[in-house]
Enzyme design. Structure first.
Site: not given
Length: 471
Positions: A471, A330-332
């Site tokens: 993000f 989800w962060h990247g």
């Protein structure tokens, strides 16, 4: 538009004045005022991306309205399509470059297709507002949110959904809102009800963490780039990594506090997002204190639906790993984020296996705090260096460069000084558990916030985007 910019200051003042105008027309249309302001805020630098936000709002409004209106036997299908829309939207814009670069050769993609996929822009805030779309659908399906759809038209529901998703304090980097907690707050707000002290304390602390601590640390940790760090000594590499650990906390916690304070000025309670995470004695406690709105979202909408801890120990371990792996992604769109999430998942699994029911979060140990902090700090390397080979090179340099002399200059002194601000912030929280706190806090309260405001004015670093914007 950055919170720490003069443009935002003007924008906030104008929005605040119009929002609280005493005439009935403005009072009846406060939500429309904030929707217009939020759309302007989002479109300020890249106007075309507003079309994507409006499209997301519209589709989520249609699906969520349908969840309530369609016959019971069709509800699950509507819910599934709505959730898939949000996940697909996020996947297309966020992960197309990663997928294309990883599989272009295997799939024999021609250069035109591969180039298109790898150059798709990442809309700012998309990770946050797609998760809120899922929250809306899931909460409505479970009956956990007060939407009054039985008396609402689609137009009214669209208005509320547009406000829920686009509300500018949280739009870009959270906190991630849950529909069941936010919709009931949609009512007329009054100037005299503003809790000024609470709002300004949050805003001042947030700007201090961001502009004084994080932005000054950012000017120094910018040197943590390959291949520049290869010539640094072990001591300097470790100090830089500690500086980045302090920076990422101050940056993101600062944003969240500003967002919460701005929400309070407008009459809305946004959830706390950080609760002094660096005093955690375990990884499970860390995730109850770090990015709380994300960890609770993952718990409510992923971990529990997967079965949580209700289907045996083995399944619990698998669920923990899946949740953290997906939380990392989800962060990247880089494999380093997936590895970062996997490492946290493994840490939670090992901790649960070894300690099981013996874990007591009320008992704090210096060893536990140090162990968790050091591990988490090392893992932050994957946020700073998204190429995993560079992460390995950095860790190798820490091991091999021990013979190089430690360099003590202004940069190193600055890391210690600004990093100490984060340490003091957490230490002050630990003071709450002592008898000294009631005696010290009233005397230090005004002085502390006055000092922070002074440092914001005279010692802010170069203004930069918040880390979590990426993000």
């Amino acid at each position: 538009m950055l919170f720490n910019s003069y443009a935002f200051l003007i924008f906030m003042i104008v929005t605040f004045i119009v929002y609280y105008l005493p005439w009935s027309f403005f009072k009846k249309n406060q939500i429309y005022t904030l929707i217009i302001a939020s759309f302007f805020f989002y479109a300020y630098e890249r106007p075309l991306l507003l079309l994507l936000l409006v499209f997301s709002v519209l589709i989520n409004s249609i699906f969520s309205f349908s969840v309530y209106k369609v016959k019971k036997q069709h509800v699950k299908k509507i819910l599934l399509f709505g959730v898939m829309f949000n996940i697909s939207l996020l996947a297309f814009f966020k992960y197309s470059p990663l997928i294309a670069s990883s599989l272009a050769g295997d799939l024999s993609l021609n250069n035109g297709v591969a180039h298109f996929l790898m150059t798709i822009p990442l809309p700012i805030g998309i990770s946050f507002y797609t998760f809120e779309g899922v929250s809306l659908l899931m909460d409505l399906y479970k009956g956990k949110t007060i939407l009054n759809l039985q008396t609402s038209s689609f137009t009214e529901h669209f208005k509320k959904t547009a406000f829920f998703i686009s509300f500018f304090p949280h739009l870009i980097a959270g906190p991630i809102l849950k529909a069941r907690e936010f919709y009931p707050q949609m009512e007329t707000k009054y100037f005299q009800d503003i809790k000024w002290s609470n709002a300004f304390k949050k805003i001042i602390l947030g700007f201090f963490l961001k502009m004084v601590l994080a932005d000054n640390l950012n000017e120094i940790t910018a040197t943590m780039q390959y291949p520049f760090f290869l010539g640094f000594s072990t001591g300097n590499l470790v100090l830089l990594l500690l500086g980045y650990s302090m920076q990422i906390f101050a940056d993101f916690a600062g944003y969240s506090l500003i967002a919460i304070g701005l929400g309070a000025l407008l009459g809305y309670n946004l959830p706390d997002n950080f609760n002094f995470p660096y005093i955690s004695s375990s990884f499970s406690e860390f995730w109850r204190r770090w990015h709380i709105s994300l960890s609770t979202w993952l718990r409510d909408y992923l971990y529990i639906p997967l079965g949580g801890s209700r289907k045996g120990e083995f399944r619990t371990y698998i669920n923990l790993f899946i949740v953290m792996f997906l939380g990392g992604l989800w962060h990247g769109a880089a494999w380093s984020y997936a590895i970062w999430g996997s490492m946290h998942g493994l840490a939670l699994m090992i901790e649960r296996f070894i300690l099981k029911d013996k874990l007591d979060h009320n008992k704090r140990s210096a060893f536990g705090i140090a162990y968790v902090f050091i591990t988490i700090t090392i893992l932050w390397l994957m946020f700073k260096l998204t190429n995993f080979s560079h992460v390995l090179a950095y860790l190798k340099a820490i091991y091999t460069n021990i013979h190089l002399p430690f360099k003590l200059g202004m940069d190193q002194i600055s890391i210690i000084a600004y990093g100490l601000g984060v340490v003091v912030y957490h230490a002050f929280y630990l003071l709450k558990d002592t008898n000294l706190y009631p005696k010290v806090y009233p005397k230090l309260d005004v002085i502390t916030y006055g000092c922070m405001l002074f440092f914001i004015m005279v010692n802010s670093g170069s203004a930069g985007a918040f880390i979590y914007f990426q993000f």
